[in-house]
Design an enzyme around this catalytic site. Structure first.
Site, PDB file in Angstrom:
ATOM      1  N   HIS A 174     -36.488  43.130  22.577  1.00 47.50           N
ATOM      2  CA  HIS A 174     -35.905  42.699  21.294  1.00 47.50           C
ATOM      3  C   HIS A 174     -34.923  41.551  21.501  1.00 47.50           C
ATOM      4  O   HIS A 174     -34.824  40.647  20.666  1.00 47.50           O
ATOM      5  CB  HIS A 174     -35.187  43.875  20.614  1.00 47.50           C
ATOM      6  CG  HIS A 174     -36.087  45.009  20.242  1.00 47.50           C
ATOM      7  ND1 HIS A 174     -36.046  46.229  20.875  1.00 47.50           N
ATOM      8  CD2 HIS A 174     -37.053  45.101  19.304  1.00 47.50           C
ATOM      9  CE1 HIS A 174     -36.947  47.030  20.343  1.00 47.50           C
ATOM     10  NE2 HIS A 174     -37.572  46.375  19.386  1.00 47.50           N
ATOM     11  N   GLY A 205     -43.290  39.990  18.679  1.00 50.14           N
ATOM     12  CA  GLY A 205     -43.727  40.029  20.071  1.00 50.14           C
ATOM     13  C   GLY A 205     -45.243  40.070  20.189  1.00 50.14           C
ATOM     14  O   GLY A 205     -45.933  40.644  19.337  1.00 50.14           O
ATOM     15  N   GLN A 216     -50.777  43.814  15.480  1.00 45.06           N
ATOM     16  CA  GLN A 216     -49.742  43.700  14.437  1.00 45.06           C
ATOM     17  C   GLN A 216     -49.454  42.220  14.146  1.00 45.06           C
ATOM     18  O   GLN A 216     -49.359  41.801  12.994  1.00 45.06           O
ATOM     19  CB  GLN A 216     -48.468  44.411  14.889  1.00 45.06           C
ATOM     20  CG  GLN A 216     -47.270  44.161  13.984  1.00 45.06           C
ATOM     21  CD  GLN A 216     -46.078  45.022  14.325  1.00 45.06           C
ATOM     22  OE1 GLN A 216     -46.042  46.172  13.959  1.00 45.06           O
ATOM     23  NE2 GLN A 216     -45.092  44.477  15.009  1.00 45.06           N
ATOM     24  N   GLN A 270     -45.291  53.924   8.343  1.00 45.68           N
ATOM     25  CA  GLN A 270     -46.234  53.522   9.394  1.00 45.68           C
ATOM     26  C   GLN A 270     -46.485  54.611  10.428  1.00 45.68           C
ATOM     27  O   GLN A 270     -47.112  54.362  11.452  1.00 45.68           O
ATOM     28  CB  GLN A 270     -45.803  52.208  10.056  1.00 45.68           C
ATOM     29  CG  GLN A 270     -44.535  52.277  10.873  1.00 45.68           C
ATOM     30  CD  GLN A 270     -44.063  50.880  11.302  1.00 45.68           C
ATOM     31  OE1 GLN A 270     -43.511  50.137  10.504  1.00 45.68           O
ATOM     32  NE2 GLN A 270     -44.291  50.512  12.559  1.00 45.68           N
TER      33      GLN A 270
HETATM   34  O1  PAF Z   1     -42.924  46.219  15.509  1.00 41.36           O
HETATM   35  C1  PAF Z   1     -42.134  46.978  14.920  1.00 41.36           C
HETATM   36  O2  PAF Z   1     -41.090  47.347  15.442  1.00 41.36           O
HETATM   37  C2  PAF Z   1     -42.470  47.458  13.526  1.00 41.36           C
HETATM   38  O3  PAF Z   1     -43.831  47.684  13.375  1.00 41.36           O
HETATM   39  C3  PAF Z   1     -41.949  46.519  12.420  1.00 41.36           C
HETATM   40  C4  PAF Z   1     -42.632  45.163  12.475  1.00 41.36           C
HETATM   41  C5  PAF Z   1     -40.446  46.331  12.548  1.00 41.36           C
HETATM   42  C6  PAF Z   1     -42.233  47.119  11.040  1.00 41.36           C
HETATM   43  O4  PAF Z   1     -41.618  48.366  10.887  1.00 41.36           O
END
Ligand code: PAF
Length: 299
Positions: free
Chosen positions: A56, A166, A172, A80
């Site tokens: 991060h 990332g 994603q 999610q």
């Molecule tokens: O990658 C993540 O941490 C999550 O999927 C995100 C993009 C913050 C959405 O909750």
């Protein structure tokens, strides 16, 4: 969201290195909007589910290079997670997260679930379409619909010029790029390279679930990535490296695919250009991902 001024070109940092600003913790949408409206210059959003680690921080560093202000969102999104997944157990430590990014971002937005979703599930949500049913979506039905719904909300709330994601979560990233294109969201998506531990293991909040032996076993993922990259530029070589890893079965593989990075369709022997190598496997009950982009120029 409003339309924004043009961004500086990549490679021309606008923010200085090191901690240089005070960080505000914000928990309501109204306060976030007030802070956002007061920002002049360019804004980058770093969307996270907290449990922040060096991966991060690499996103934050890239955001700081590209924009004058950085908003980090810290929200474990219930939409999610499927039934029986690790929503309740997902690591949460807001104090540690704040300590890690203090002075590096302008705002941390950490809303309660009720603040983000006064009605849960929301009456209207966003669909990730067919791409959301493949790979991770096949193993986690509805996962990407939950991701794109919260990402849409967070992009509206933070109204950034750009948002960094990332490359480890390659599917994603591809789906969010489609979301932004298909819904004409006025934001630039900036991919950031995978961050790895010294052992090669891709950094992930879920690595915290692994025992030392599990971490060792999990290296099968990064070794497979290395083997696939070493086999490039041969398409046959990349596919053989993946087949070999599946056969050796050092971990409980879900998939090891060579894909078109934009469509996520499997590549054939005729494919030339970028190849997304996407891996998923389970170690000690924890689902782990790894990914890389190779370039194929030969059969
Ligand atoms: O990658 C993540 O941490 C999550 O999927 C995100 C993009 C913050 C959405 O909750």
């Amino acid at each position: 969201m409003s339309q924004h001024a043009p961004l500086p070109a990549p490679g021309h940092p606008t923010a200085r290195d090191g901690a240089d600003r005070s960080t505000a913790l914000v928990t309501t949408r109204a306060e976030l909007t007030a802070r956002r409206v007061a920002m002049t210059g360019t804004v980058a959003a770093v969307l996270t589910m907290g449990s922040l680690h060096d991966g991060h921080l690499a996103l934050v560093a890239r955001a700081r290079e590209l924009a004058d202000h950085v908003i980090l969102t810290d929200f474990v999104n219930p939409l999610q997670f499927g039934p029986g997944e690790d929503y309740e157990a997902y690591p949460r430590d807001l104090d540690a997260d704040l300590a890690l990014v203090e002075g590096l971002v302008d705002v941390v937005f950490a809303p309660a679930v009720q603040e983000m979703y006064p009605v849960l599930p929301p009456t209207v949500s966003v669909s990730a379409g067919r791409a959301g049913t493949l790979l991770e979506g096949a193993a986690r039905p509805g996962h990407f619909d939950g991701v794109v719904t919260v990402v849409t909300k967070l992009l509206h709330l933070t109204a950034p010029h750009l948002s960094v994601f990332g490359r480890k979560d390659a599917q994603q990233l591809a789906i969010i790029q489609r979301l932004v294109a298909d819904l004409d969201l006025p934001v630039r998506i900036e991919p950031v390279e995978i961050q790895r531990e010294p052992s090669g293991l891709a950094r992930s909040s879920r690595n915290a679930y692994l025992s030392p032996a599990g971490r060792e076993q999990a290296l099968a993922l990064s070794r497979t990535i290395q083997a696939a990259l070493a086999a490039a530029p041969s398409v046959r070589g990349i596919r053989a490296a993946l087949a070999d890893a599946l056969e050796r079965a050092e971990i409980d593989w879900d998939y090891a695919h060579a894909l078109d990075p934009a469509t996520l369709a499997p590549i054939d022997g005729e494919h030339r250009g970028e190849v997304l190598v996407a891996l998923a496997g389970v170690v000690e009950g924890t689902r782990l991902l790894d990914a890389a982009v190779a370039v194929a120029t030969a059969p």
